[in-house]
Design a protein around this motif. Structure first.
Motif, PDB file in Angstrom:
ATOM      1  N   VAL A   1       0.451  -1.349  -0.097  1.00  0.00           N
ATOM      2  CA  VAL A   1       0.155   0.173  -0.503  1.00  0.00           C
ATOM      3  C   VAL A   1       0.703   1.197  -0.358  1.00  0.00           C
ATOM      4  O   VAL A   1       0.760   2.677  -1.244  1.00  0.00           O
ATOM      5  CB  VAL A   1      -1.082  -0.259   1.424  1.00  0.00           C
ATOM      6  CG1 VAL A   1      -1.064   1.670   1.168  1.00  0.00           C
ATOM      7  CG2 VAL A   1      -1.777  -0.933   0.954  1.00  0.00           C
ATOM      8  N   ARG A   2       1.783   1.359   0.711  1.00  0.00           N
ATOM      9  CA  ARG A   2       3.025   2.327   0.817  1.00  0.00           C
ATOM     10  C   ARG A   2       3.613   2.479  -0.821  1.00  0.00           C
ATOM     11  O   ARG A   2       3.392   3.983  -0.719  1.00  0.00           O
ATOM     12  CB  ARG A   2       3.938   2.374   1.912  1.00  0.00           C
ATOM     13  CG  ARG A   2       5.192   3.353   1.888  1.00  0.00           C
ATOM     14  CD  ARG A   2       6.311   3.158   2.470  1.00  0.00           C
ATOM     15  NE  ARG A   2       7.086   1.809   1.137  1.00  0.00           N
ATOM     16  CZ  ARG A   2       7.485   0.889   2.114  1.00  0.00           C
ATOM     17  NH1 ARG A   2       8.508   0.886   2.994  1.00  0.00           N
ATOM     18  NH2 ARG A   2       8.229   0.113   0.372  1.00  0.00           N
ATOM     19  N   ASN A   3       4.076   1.375  -1.473  1.00  0.00           N
ATOM     20  CA  ASN A   3       4.970   1.867  -2.707  1.00  0.00           C
ATOM     21  C   ASN A   3       3.580   2.159  -3.664  1.00  0.00           C
ATOM     22  O   ASN A   3       3.731   3.013  -4.215  1.00  0.00           O
ATOM     23  CB  ASN A   3       4.959   0.340  -3.171  1.00  0.00           C
ATOM     24  CG  ASN A   3       6.096  -0.424  -1.927  1.00  0.00           C
ATOM     25  OD1 ASN A   3       6.693   0.186  -1.657  1.00  0.00           O
ATOM     26  ND2 ASN A   3       6.134  -1.022  -2.218  1.00  0.00           N
ATOM     27  N   LEU A   4       2.046   1.913  -3.488  1.00  0.00           N
ATOM     28  CA  LEU A   4       1.160   2.505  -4.725  1.00  0.00           C
ATOM     29  C   LEU A   4       0.918   3.838  -4.106  1.00  0.00           C
ATOM     30  O   LEU A   4       0.340   4.045  -5.054  1.00  0.00           O
ATOM     31  CB  LEU A   4      -0.180   0.679  -4.136  1.00  0.00           C
ATOM     32  CG  LEU A   4      -0.150  -0.740  -4.501  1.00  0.00           C
ATOM     33  CD1 LEU A   4      -1.349  -1.245  -4.331  1.00  0.00           C
ATOM     34  CD2 LEU A   4       0.248  -0.460  -6.335  1.00  0.00           C
ATOM     35  N   ASN A   5       0.431   4.525  -3.510  1.00  0.00           N
ATOM     36  CA  ASN A   5       0.475   5.335  -3.085  1.00  0.00           C
ATOM     37  C   ASN A   5       1.281   5.914  -3.016  1.00  0.00           C
ATOM     38  O   ASN A   5       1.008   7.604  -3.566  1.00  0.00           O
ATOM     39  CB  ASN A   5       0.011   5.627  -1.545  1.00  0.00           C
ATOM     40  CG  ASN A   5      -1.718   5.354  -1.207  1.00  0.00           C
ATOM     41  OD1 ASN A   5      -2.075   5.922  -1.342  1.00  0.00           O
ATOM     42  ND2 ASN A   5      -1.576   4.341  -0.247  1.00  0.00           N
ATOM     43  N   ASN A   6       2.313   5.825  -2.901  1.00  0.00           N
ATOM     44  CA  ASN A   6       3.685   6.681  -3.790  1.00  0.00           C
ATOM     45  C   ASN A   6       3.853   6.513  -4.943  1.00  0.00           C
ATOM     46  O   ASN A   6       4.525   8.085  -4.934  1.00  0.00           O
ATOM     47  CB  ASN A   6       5.024   5.599  -2.502  1.00  0.00           C
ATOM     48  CG  ASN A   6       5.484   6.165  -1.396  1.00  0.00           C
ATOM     49  OD1 ASN A   6       4.760   6.938  -0.808  1.00  0.00           O
ATOM     50  ND2 ASN A   6       6.072   5.095  -0.864  1.00  0.00           N
TER      51      ASN A   6
ATOM     52  N   ILE B   1       1.577  -1.191   9.867  1.00  0.00           N
ATOM     53  CA  ILE B   1       0.848  -0.361   9.950  1.00  0.00           C
ATOM     54  C   ILE B   1       1.574   1.005   9.870  1.00  0.00           C
ATOM     55  O   ILE B   1       1.549   1.583   8.890  1.00  0.00           O
ATOM     56  CB  ILE B   1      -0.424  -0.334   9.986  1.00  0.00           C
ATOM     57  CG1 ILE B   1      -1.226  -1.697   8.917  1.00  0.00           C
ATOM     58  CG2 ILE B   1      -1.208   0.708   9.450  1.00  0.00           C
ATOM     59  CD1 ILE B   1      -2.769  -1.996   9.844  1.00  0.00           C
ATOM     60  N   LYS B   2       1.505   0.477  11.152  1.00  0.00           N
ATOM     61  CA  LYS B   2       2.446   2.250  11.826  1.00  0.00           C
ATOM     62  C   LYS B   2       3.884   2.529  11.675  1.00  0.00           C
ATOM     63  O   LYS B   2       4.282   3.382  11.259  1.00  0.00           O
ATOM     64  CB  LYS B   2       2.557   1.789  13.277  1.00  0.00           C
ATOM     65  CG  LYS B   2       1.108   1.987  13.894  1.00  0.00           C
ATOM     66  CD  LYS B   2       1.076   2.225  15.548  1.00  0.00           C
ATOM     67  CE  LYS B   2      -0.035   1.714  15.955  1.00  0.00           C
ATOM     68  NZ  LYS B   2       0.346   1.413  17.796  1.00  0.00           N
TER      69      LYS B   2
ATOM     70  N   VAL C   1       0.845   3.481   7.490  1.00  0.00           N
ATOM     71  CA  VAL C   1      -0.154   3.590   6.297  1.00  0.00           C
ATOM     72  C   VAL C   1      -1.710   3.606   7.282  1.00  0.00           C
ATOM     73  O   VAL C   1      -2.643   2.402   6.912  1.00  0.00           O
ATOM     74  CB  VAL C   1      -0.128   2.654   4.846  1.00  0.00           C
ATOM     75  CG1 VAL C   1       0.801   3.286   3.942  1.00  0.00           C
ATOM     76  CG2 VAL C   1       0.260   1.082   5.861  1.00  0.00           C
ATOM     77  N   ASP C   2      -1.895   4.276   7.984  1.00  0.00           N
ATOM     78  CA  ASP C   2      -2.148   4.331   9.226  1.00  0.00           C
ATOM     79  C   ASP C   2      -4.436   4.326   8.798  1.00  0.00           C
ATOM     80  O   ASP C   2      -4.932   3.906   9.173  1.00  0.00           O
ATOM     81  CB  ASP C   2      -2.718   4.348  10.362  1.00  0.00           C
ATOM     82  CG  ASP C   2      -1.330   4.465  11.427  1.00  0.00           C
ATOM     83  OD1 ASP C   2       0.113   4.580  10.731  1.00  0.00           O
ATOM     84  OD2 ASP C   2      -1.865   4.426  12.033  1.00  0.00           O
ATOM     85  N   ASN C   3      -4.346   4.735   7.648  1.00  0.00           N
ATOM     86  CA  ASN C   3      -5.300   5.257   7.187  1.00  0.00           C
ATOM     87  C   ASN C   3      -6.092   4.401   5.795  1.00  0.00           C
ATOM     88  O   ASN C   3      -6.614   5.469   5.262  1.00  0.00           O
ATOM     89  CB  ASN C   3      -5.847   6.497   7.557  1.00  0.00           C
ATOM     90  CG  ASN C   3      -4.416   8.104   6.126  1.00  0.00           C
ATOM     91  OD1 ASN C   3      -3.326   7.074   5.793  1.00  0.00           O
ATOM     92  ND2 ASN C   3      -5.128   8.938   5.242  1.00  0.00           N
ATOM     93  N   LYS C   4      -4.709   4.165   5.538  1.00  0.00           N
ATOM     94  CA  LYS C   4      -4.728   3.019   4.343  1.00  0.00           C
ATOM     95  C   LYS C   4      -4.854   1.935   4.274  1.00  0.00           C
ATOM     96  O   LYS C   4      -5.738   1.155   3.261  1.00  0.00           O
ATOM     97  CB  LYS C   4      -3.944   3.474   3.147  1.00  0.00           C
ATOM     98  CG  LYS C   4      -3.353   5.053   2.872  1.00  0.00           C
ATOM     99  CD  LYS C   4      -4.463   6.240   2.282  1.00  0.00           C
ATOM    100  CE  LYS C   4      -3.862   7.036   1.970  1.00  0.00           C
ATOM    101  NZ  LYS C   4      -5.047   8.090   0.808  1.00  0.00           N
ATOM    102  N   VAL C   5      -4.362   1.296   5.036  1.00  0.00           N
ATOM    103  CA  VAL C   5      -4.591   0.079   5.903  1.00  0.00           C
ATOM    104  C   VAL C   5      -6.026  -0.830   6.502  1.00  0.00           C
ATOM    105  O   VAL C   5      -5.380   0.025   7.922  1.00  0.00           O
ATOM    106  CB  VAL C   5      -3.685  -1.005   5.898  1.00  0.00           C
ATOM    107  CG1 VAL C   5      -4.251  -2.780   6.339  1.00  0.00           C
ATOM    108  CG2 VAL C   5      -2.195  -0.624   5.198  1.00  0.00           C
TER     109      VAL C   5
END
Length: 391
Positions: free
Chosen positions: A241-246, A269-270, A274-278
């Motif tokens: 999720v971090r990679n995709l949002n980046n 997650i922390k 990506v607390d608000n994305k996962v």
């Protein structure tokens, strides 16, 4: 004519694919036989779904600490010595199915009844296997294998001698059977492939119910449902999720379920911020509205025998991504035709997601084609009946 008696052994009825299909199996089974469900613990979100007509017995093994205390109080010197040997083996890492046998043999038979067939439905569980052998009176004894053997080579070798005492094995997929045979050597003639049954209409009807938490319609909503444990691969989700949002993809990944890896997942997650994305939704007795509403259903498992949730997502016509090492998934979707099968890695899953997000036509193709596949498993019960009635 008196109906034959079948016993089904389960640890509990917590929410999970194996327990859900066990309930569906018993719904069919009780139409033909007297069925007794033996639970090791009286817990689980699915307790209320035990089929009508199924007798339920709770068999809780006495904790070792209580057993040891009683032996000391009653001056059972031989038992105390054996207790200490058992405990030392656990503490020094020499614990095995052979060691646990001591605890099992300290308990009497679960029931006086003699069953025509008794089934360890969590067939990879050493505890259930030993209880089936030593604590159930049954003419036939069967194990149901739902996934890959996660034990070491040495542990599998120790379990093999107990598996050799079984009369038959049911596997949920060809790949599950092949994987099992790589670690445990048994008679091939004692095996049957039995695909998990589904009630498609019930899934469709339940999918129309309201969701407790609404998805963010401004985002791409991904979903994974299942027990949060090491083999299920949820630990890869925060990094993906971090990679995709980046990269500019507005993705939210929702996770339904609970389990032993939940603490680790929260930490990741922390760590990945990506607390608000996962979004962790916890256990849902009815996950189907979420499946219906998601954009892509993903099963990121490192190993998977035959994924119940992939079948359920398929019934609801979702674009699905599964993973290559999860052997049973190849029995469920055809890569490139009605879903994607990718490497069970952050890179593999990320590439699969991007491939679909860049190609809405492919998503549509998967959604249409997966509806053509029959996930009901109608007629599978005949395989078990034929086995029981075979003299």
């Amino acid at each position: 004519m008196e109906r034959k008696k079948i016993a089904v052994l389960l640890p509990w009825l917590k929410m999970g694919g194996t327990n859900k299909v066990a309930i569906r199996f018993m719904e069919e089974l009780v139409q033909f036989y007297d069925v007794t469900l033996v639970l090791s613990q009286n817990t689980g979100e699915l307790l209320g779904e035990i089929p009508k007509g199924v007798h339920t017995v709770i068999d809780e093994i006495t904790p070792f600490s209580a057993m040891f205390k009683k032996d000391v109080q009653q001056f059972r010197i031989i038992n105390v010595v054996r207790d200490i040997i058992y405990y030392l083996r656990v503490k020094t890492g020499r614990d095995s199915i052979d060691n646990y046998l001591y605890v099992v043999k300290r308990h009497s038979y679960i029931l006086d009844d003699v069953f025509d067939c008794a089934i360890s439905y969590h067939g990879q569980s050493p505890e259930r296997l030993l209880n089936l052998i030593y604590r159930i009176h049954s003419k036939k004894k069967v194990v149901w294998i739902h996934g890959e053997m996660s034990f070491s080579k040495d542990q599998c070798k120790r379990m093999e001698k107990y598996y050799r005492r079984m009369d038959h094995f049911f596997f949920v997929s060809n790949q599950t059977k092949e994987s099992f045979f790589q670690k445990v050597h048994i008679d091939l003639s004692k095996t049957t492939i039995y695909y998990n049954p589904l009630k498609s209409q019930e899934i469709i009807e339940k999918s129309r119910e309201e969701m407790d938490e609404k998805f963010d319609r401004e985002s791409i909503n991904l979903l994974t449902v299942g027990r949060v444990s090491a083999e299920k691969g949820q630990d890869m989700i925060p990094g993906i999720v971090r990679n995709l949002n980046n990269k500019g993809y507005q993705v939210r990944w929702y996770i339904i379920g609970d389990g032993p890896n939940m603490g680790k997942l929260k930490d990741l997650i922390k760590k990945e911020n990506v607390d608000n994305k996962v979004i962790l939704l916890g256990v849902k007795n009815n996950p189907y509205p979420y499946m219906k509403a998601c954009d892509i259903y993903i099963q990121p498992s490192y190993t998977e025998g035959y994924s119940t949730t992939i079948c359920e997502a398929g019934v609801l016509g979702k674009a699905i991504i599964g993973t290559k090492p999860s052997g049973g998934i190849r029995d469920q979707i055809v890569n490139g035709e009605n879903g994607l099968i990718v490497n069970a890695s952050i890179e593999g899953l990320e590439q699969g997601i991007v491939k679909l997000l860049r190609d809405p036509v492919l998503i549509k193709k998967f959604e249409q084609n997966i509806l053509k596949k029959d996930f009901e498993g109608k007629g599978e019960i005949k395989k078990f009946i034929n086995y029981i009635e075979d003299k």
